[in-house]
Motif scaffolding. Sequence first.
Motif, PDB file in Angstrom:
ATOM      1  N   ASP A 149       0.653  -1.211   0.146  1.00 57.59           N
ATOM      2  CA  ASP A 149      -0.102   0.090   0.006  1.00 57.59           C
ATOM      3  C   ASP A 149       0.953   1.349   0.076  1.00 57.59           C
ATOM      4  OD1 ASP A 149       0.897   0.225   2.659  1.00 57.59           O
ATOM      5  OD2 ASP A 149      -0.921  -0.150   3.514  1.00 57.59           O
ATOM      6  N   GLY A 150       2.088   1.176  -0.042  1.00 57.57           N
ATOM      7  CA  GLY A 150       3.034   2.283  -0.354  1.00 57.57           C
ATOM      8  C   GLY A 150       3.167   3.150   1.009  1.00 57.57           C
ATOM      9  N   LYS A 151       2.614   2.759   2.071  1.00 56.09           N
ATOM     10  CA  LYS A 151       2.721   3.226   3.580  1.00 56.09           C
ATOM     11  C   LYS A 151       4.195   2.999   4.174  1.00 56.09           C
ATOM     12  CE  LYS A 151      -2.188   3.091   4.738  1.00 56.09           C
ATOM     13  NZ  LYS A 151      -3.186   2.467   5.793  1.00 56.09           N
ATOM     14  N   ARG A 152       4.806   4.022   4.739  1.00 51.87           N
ATOM     15  CA  ARG A 152       5.894   3.901   5.440  1.00 51.87           C
ATOM     16  C   ARG A 152       5.909   3.354   6.843  1.00 51.87           C
ATOM     17  NH1 ARG A 152       9.595   8.468   2.701  1.00 51.87           N
ATOM     18  NH2 ARG A 152       9.235   8.241   0.570  1.00 51.87           N
ATOM     19  N   VAL A 153       6.586   2.775   7.317  1.00 54.26           N
ATOM     20  CA  VAL A 153       6.760   2.202   8.751  1.00 54.26           C
ATOM     21  C   VAL A 153       8.164   2.556   9.212  1.00 54.26           C
ATOM     22  CG1 VAL A 153       4.804   0.447   8.510  1.00 54.26           C
ATOM     23  CG2 VAL A 153       7.211  -0.153   8.070  1.00 54.26           C
ATOM     24  N   SER A 154       8.265   2.798  10.700  1.00 51.89           N
ATOM     25  CA  SER A 154       9.555   2.945  11.143  1.00 51.89           C
ATOM     26  C   SER A 154       9.773   1.827  11.923  1.00 51.89           C
ATOM     27  CB  SER A 154       9.674   4.254  12.075  1.00 51.89           C
ATOM     28  OG  SER A 154      10.920   4.165  12.635  1.00 51.89           O
ATOM     29  N   VAL A 155      10.871   0.930  11.757  1.00 53.21           N
ATOM     30  CA  VAL A 155      10.889  -0.370  12.466  1.00 53.21           C
ATOM     31  C   VAL A 155      12.304  -0.226  13.307  1.00 53.21           C
ATOM     32  CG1 VAL A 155      11.323  -2.846  12.097  1.00 53.21           C
ATOM     33  CG2 VAL A 155       9.995  -1.508  10.368  1.00 53.21           C
ATOM     34  N   GLY A 156      12.137  -0.648  14.506  1.00 56.17           N
ATOM     35  CA  GLY A 156      13.172  -0.631  15.505  1.00 56.17           C
ATOM     36  C   GLY A 156      14.119  -2.004  15.324  1.00 56.17           C
ATOM     37  N   MET A 157      15.046  -2.169  15.736  1.00 59.92           N
ATOM     38  CA  MET A 157      15.940  -3.286  15.852  1.00 59.92           C
ATOM     39  C   MET A 157      15.759  -4.395  16.826  1.00 59.92           C
ATOM     40  SD  MET A 157      18.561  -2.739  14.138  1.00 59.92           S
ATOM     41  CE  MET A 157      19.363  -1.279  13.380  1.00 59.92           C
ATOM     42  N   ARG A 158      14.664  -4.145  17.440  1.00 62.48           N
ATOM     43  CA  ARG A 158      13.918  -5.402  18.151  1.00 62.48           C
ATOM     44  C   ARG A 158      13.102  -6.351  17.102  1.00 62.48           C
ATOM     45  NH1 ARG A 158      12.747  -3.564  24.377  1.00 62.48           N
ATOM     46  NH2 ARG A 158      15.010  -2.876  24.708  1.00 62.48           N
ATOM     47  N   ASN A 159      12.532  -5.723  16.155  1.00 63.95           N
ATOM     48  CA  ASN A 159      11.660  -6.298  15.231  1.00 63.95           C
ATOM     49  C   ASN A 159      12.519  -7.537  14.419  1.00 63.95           C
ATOM     50  OD1 ASN A 159      10.346  -3.631  15.522  1.00 63.95           O
ATOM     51  ND2 ASN A 159       8.737  -4.619  14.554  1.00 63.95           N
ATOM     52  N   ASN A 160      11.544  -8.620  14.203  1.00 59.41           N
ATOM     53  CA  ASN A 160      12.148  -9.606  13.491  1.00 59.41           C
ATOM     54  C   ASN A 160      12.373  -9.502  12.240  1.00 59.41           C
ATOM     55  OD1 ASN A 160      12.953 -12.112  12.672  1.00 59.41           O
ATOM     56  ND2 ASN A 160      11.307 -13.172  13.236  1.00 59.41           N
ATOM     57  N   VAL A 161      13.106  -9.090  11.558  1.00 58.93           N
ATOM     58  CA  VAL A 161      13.346  -8.550  10.011  1.00 58.93           C
ATOM     59  C   VAL A 161      14.103  -9.585   9.244  1.00 58.93           C
ATOM     60  CG1 VAL A 161      13.992  -6.696   8.503  1.00 58.93           C
ATOM     61  CG2 VAL A 161      12.878  -6.268  10.612  1.00 58.93           C
ATOM     62  N   SER A 162      13.573 -10.122   8.084  1.00 57.48           N
ATOM     63  CA  SER A 162      14.588 -10.700   7.187  1.00 57.48           C
ATOM     64  C   SER A 162      14.927 -10.129   5.710  1.00 57.48           C
ATOM     65  CB  SER A 162      13.831 -12.127   6.915  1.00 57.48           C
ATOM     66  OG  SER A 162      13.535 -12.675   8.308  1.00 57.48           O
ATOM     67  N   VAL A 163      15.995 -10.185   5.164  1.00 58.24           N
ATOM     68  CA  VAL A 163      16.303  -9.668   3.818  1.00 58.24           C
ATOM     69  C   VAL A 163      16.049 -10.812   3.078  1.00 58.24           C
ATOM     70  CG1 VAL A 163      17.882  -8.442   2.519  1.00 58.24           C
ATOM     71  CG2 VAL A 163      17.809  -8.113   5.124  1.00 58.24           C
ATOM     72  N   LEU A 164      15.163 -10.633   2.086  1.00 57.93           N
ATOM     73  CA  LEU A 164      14.835 -11.617   1.210  1.00 57.93           C
ATOM     74  C   LEU A 164      16.108 -12.435   0.435  1.00 57.93           C
ATOM     75  CD1 LEU A 164      11.870 -11.219   1.388  1.00 57.93           C
ATOM     76  CD2 LEU A 164      11.706 -10.747  -0.800  1.00 57.93           C
ATOM     77  N   SER A 165      17.145 -11.593   0.086  1.00 57.68           N
ATOM     78  CA  SER A 165      18.503 -12.224  -0.508  1.00 57.68           C
ATOM     79  C   SER A 165      19.101 -12.928   0.486  1.00 57.68           C
ATOM     80  CB  SER A 165      19.379 -10.871  -0.709  1.00 57.68           C
ATOM     81  OG  SER A 165      19.818 -10.213   0.210  1.00 57.68           O
ATOM     82  N   GLU A 166      18.827 -13.036   1.761  1.00 60.35           N
ATOM     83  CA  GLU A 166      19.282 -13.813   2.645  1.00 60.35           C
ATOM     84  C   GLU A 166      18.654 -15.050   3.147  1.00 60.35           C
ATOM     85  OE1 GLU A 166      22.613 -12.969   3.805  1.00 60.35           O
ATOM     86  OE2 GLU A 166      22.433 -11.658   2.453  1.00 60.35           O
ATOM     87  N   ILE A 167      17.460 -15.376   2.511  1.00 56.00           N
ATOM     88  CA  ILE A 167      16.423 -16.221   2.940  1.00 56.00           C
ATOM     89  C   ILE A 167      17.143 -17.569   2.012  1.00 56.00           C
ATOM     90  CG2 ILE A 167      14.117 -17.154   2.996  1.00 56.00           C
ATOM     91  CD1 ILE A 167      13.544 -14.275   3.689  1.00 56.00           C
ATOM     92  N   ALA A 168      16.907 -18.768   2.522  1.00 50.48           N
ATOM     93  CA  ALA A 168      17.191 -19.969   1.776  1.00 50.48           C
ATOM     94  C   ALA A 168      16.271 -20.953   2.154  1.00 50.48           C
ATOM     95  CB  ALA A 168      18.462 -20.412   2.000  1.00 50.48           C
ATOM     96  N   ILE A 169      15.931 -21.969   1.127  1.00 52.98           N
ATOM     97  CA  ILE A 169      14.770 -22.943   1.106  1.00 52.98           C
ATOM     98  C   ILE A 169      15.657 -24.326   1.494  1.00 52.98           C
ATOM     99  CG2 ILE A 169      12.883 -24.116   0.243  1.00 52.98           C
ATOM    100  CD1 ILE A 169      12.514 -21.010   0.906  1.00 52.98           C
ATOM    101  N   TYR A 170      15.440 -24.983   2.373  1.00 52.59           N
ATOM    102  CA  TYR A 170      15.885 -26.297   2.544  1.00 52.59           C
ATOM    103  C   TYR A 170      15.425 -27.414   1.421  1.00 52.59           C
ATOM    104  CZ  TYR A 170      16.760 -25.015   7.287  1.00 52.59           C
ATOM    105  OH  TYR A 170      17.097 -24.315   8.598  1.00 52.59           O
ATOM    106  N   THR A 171      16.463 -28.061   1.105  1.00 54.27           N
ATOM    107  CA  THR A 171      16.194 -29.052   0.111  1.00 54.27           C
ATOM    108  C   THR A 171      16.886 -30.430   0.876  1.00 54.27           C
ATOM    109  OG1 THR A 171      18.347 -29.125  -1.033  1.00 54.27           O
ATOM    110  CG2 THR A 171      16.245 -27.734  -2.025  1.00 54.27           C
ATOM    111  N   LEU A 172      16.726 -31.527   0.304  1.00 56.41           N
ATOM    112  CA  LEU A 172      17.273 -32.717   0.755  1.00 56.41           C
ATOM    113  C   LEU A 172      18.713 -32.717   0.487  1.00 56.41           C
ATOM    114  CD1 LEU A 172      14.759 -35.271  -0.669  1.00 56.41           C
ATOM    115  CD2 LEU A 172      14.684 -34.213   1.409  1.00 56.41           C
ATOM    116  N   GLU A 173      19.381 -32.039  -0.373  1.00 51.96           N
ATOM    117  CA  GLU A 173      20.759 -31.941  -0.407  1.00 51.96           C
ATOM    118  C   GLU A 173      21.353 -30.667  -0.079  1.00 51.96           C
ATOM    119  OE1 GLU A 173      18.885 -32.152  -3.603  1.00 51.96           O
ATOM    120  OE2 GLU A 173      18.905 -34.282  -3.070  1.00 51.96           O
TER     121      GLU A 173
END
Length: 141
Positions: A33-57
Amino acid sequence: MALDKILSIGGKPGLFKLLTQTRTGFVGESLLDGKRVSVGMRNNVSVLSEIAIYTLEEEIPLRQVFQKIKEKEQGKKTSISHKAEKIQLEEYFFEILPNYDEDRVYASDIKKIVQWYNILLDNGITNFSEGDTEDVHSEEE
């Protein structure tokens, strides 16, 4: 825009674009929706480039999963809704990533991936290749 500027904030729906960092956290803008939010360091934040999905290998970076979805859907939105039944989501994800670890990748994770992919597509973020950060910088110069 590169995936390293896109955030998922715990407790807040959708994805956010990182605008700026502050002394106490950062400011993000919702891709929904384009709304801006201020987020503190205590929030749980993930950067998409750092996320990985588990596979069997191994673990597959989220950008590669998005690329596989893009190839399957020929650059369009997913053929399945993130609100679909658990079994439908799992079947869809199995087509994308046949060797994903069913014990560690939950239906809720698949829902997020499908929803995030569609949000990114709506916002014109479709370059999920490895070198997308270089592409963005070269376009800006």
